[in-house]
Design a protein around this motif. Structure first.
Motif, PDB file in Angstrom:
ATOM      1  N   UNK A  96      55.159 -49.085  96.762  1.00 12.42           N
ATOM      2  CA  UNK A  96      53.783 -48.650  96.541  1.00 12.42           C
ATOM      3  C   UNK A  96      52.879 -49.771  96.048  1.00 12.42           C
ATOM      4  N   UNK A  97      51.597 -49.630  96.353  1.00 14.46           N
ATOM      5  CA  UNK A  97      50.564 -50.528  95.844  1.00 14.46           C
ATOM      6  C   UNK A  97      49.889 -49.802  94.692  1.00 14.46           C
ATOM      7  N   UNK A  98      49.770 -50.469  93.570  1.00 15.15           N
ATOM      8  CA  UNK A  98      49.066 -49.870  92.444  1.00 15.15           C
ATOM      9  C   UNK A  98      47.571 -49.987  92.647  1.00 15.15           C
ATOM     10  N   UNK A  99      46.825 -49.017  92.082  1.00 14.15           N
ATOM     11  CA  UNK A  99      45.376 -49.091  92.204  1.00 14.15           C
ATOM     12  C   UNK A  99      44.714 -48.321  91.069  1.00 14.15           C
ATOM     13  N   UNK A 100      43.520 -48.758  90.768  1.00 17.26           N
ATOM     14  CA  UNK A 100      42.706 -48.125  89.744  1.00 17.26           C
ATOM     15  C   UNK A 100      41.278 -48.173  90.274  1.00 17.26           C
ATOM     16  N   UNK A 101      40.819 -47.084  90.855  1.00 17.91           N
ATOM     17  CA  UNK A 101      39.548 -47.078  91.584  1.00 17.91           C
ATOM     18  C   UNK A 101      38.551 -46.097  90.987  1.00 17.91           C
ATOM     19  N   UNK A 102      37.301 -46.253  91.401  1.00 12.76           N
ATOM     20  CA  UNK A 102      36.208 -45.401  90.964  1.00 12.76           C
ATOM     21  C   UNK A 102      35.518 -44.799  92.180  1.00 12.76           C
ATOM     22  N   UNK A 103      34.934 -43.627  92.006  1.00 19.67           N
ATOM     23  CA  UNK A 103      34.150 -43.014  93.077  1.00 19.67           C
ATOM     24  C   UNK A 103      32.804 -43.726  93.154  1.00 19.67           C
ATOM     25  N   UNK A 108      36.066 -42.349  87.352  1.00 25.77           N
ATOM     26  CA  UNK A 108      37.363 -42.993  87.571  1.00 25.77           C
ATOM     27  C   UNK A 108      38.308 -42.018  88.267  1.00 25.77           C
ATOM     28  N   UNK A 109      38.948 -42.510  89.325  1.00 22.68           N
ATOM     29  CA  UNK A 109      39.979 -41.729  90.004  1.00 22.68           C
ATOM     30  C   UNK A 109      41.289 -41.905  89.264  1.00 22.68           C
ATOM     31  N   UNK A 110      42.219 -41.020  89.523  1.00 22.94           N
ATOM     32  CA  UNK A 110      43.534 -41.116  88.880  1.00 22.94           C
ATOM     33  C   UNK A 110      44.213 -42.423  89.307  1.00 22.94           C
ATOM     34  N   UNK A 111      44.587 -43.264  88.343  1.00 21.27           N
ATOM     35  CA  UNK A 111      45.226 -44.533  88.711  1.00 21.27           C
ATOM     36  C   UNK A 111      46.644 -44.318  89.234  1.00 21.27           C
ATOM     37  N   UNK A 112      47.079 -45.230  90.073  1.00 21.43           N
ATOM     38  CA  UNK A 112      48.444 -45.240  90.604  1.00 21.43           C
ATOM     39  C   UNK A 112      49.095 -46.517  90.109  1.00 21.43           C
ATOM     40  N   UNK A 113      50.166 -46.376  89.340  1.00 19.92           N
ATOM     41  CA  UNK A 113      50.896 -47.544  88.853  1.00 19.92           C
ATOM     42  C   UNK A 113      51.951 -47.930  89.871  1.00 19.92           C
TER      43      UNK A 113
END
Length: 145
Positions: A96-103, A108-113
């Motif tokens: 998986x690729x981690x991500x921490x994004x915003x709309x 803030x969208x739910x982050x993926x570690x």
């Protein structure tokens, strides 16, 4: 070499694999061990059943019901898909690729570690790239060396 980012949430990662002697290969080849999963060849020391792999780190699971056809997964880590195993010392996997994004409105969208804990397979120092891009981005690696 730069790897393209696939459309799903995976990134290619290369790990050196341990190479064993020809005697081990002959022993595994003479048994009733599964030798392929989808388009991936499963050479010893890897295997899908007891007696077919060297130790728990070399256990792989063939997921016959995966979307898109059978996929080979690394020991108990369904998010780590094995792409190829080379007897010259390379194990290629997707993780998986981690991500921490915003709309667009700034919520803030739910982050993926993203993480990979693979004690038997160190990351290649020449074939992997560790990259972090974005605002408020923090990325780190941790290991013995």
């Amino acid at each position: 070499m730069v790897f393209p980012i696939p459309k799903r949430d995976f990134r290619q990662v290369l790990f050196p694999a341990v190479i064993l002697t020809v005697v081990s290969l002959v022993t595994a080849a003479s048994s009733n061990c599964q030798t392929t999963c989808g388009n991936v060849t499963i050479p010893y020391p890897f295997g899908t059943a007891r007696g077919c792999y060297l130790n728990r780190y070399f256990y792989v699971r063939c997921n016959d019901s995966a979307p898109g056809g059978p996929t080979l997964q690394l020991w108990g880590a369904p998010s780590v898909k094995v792409l190829s195993i080379s007897l010259s010392g390379e194990l290629r996997v997707n993780t998986y690729i981690g991500r921490d994004c915003y709309t667009q409105s700034g919520a803030r969208r739910r982050p993926v570690k993203a993480y990979a804990i693979l004690p038997a397979f160190p990351f290649s120092t020449t074939k992997n790239k560790f990259t972090a891009v974005g605002c408020d981005t923090f990325a780190m690696t941790n290991g013995d060396e």
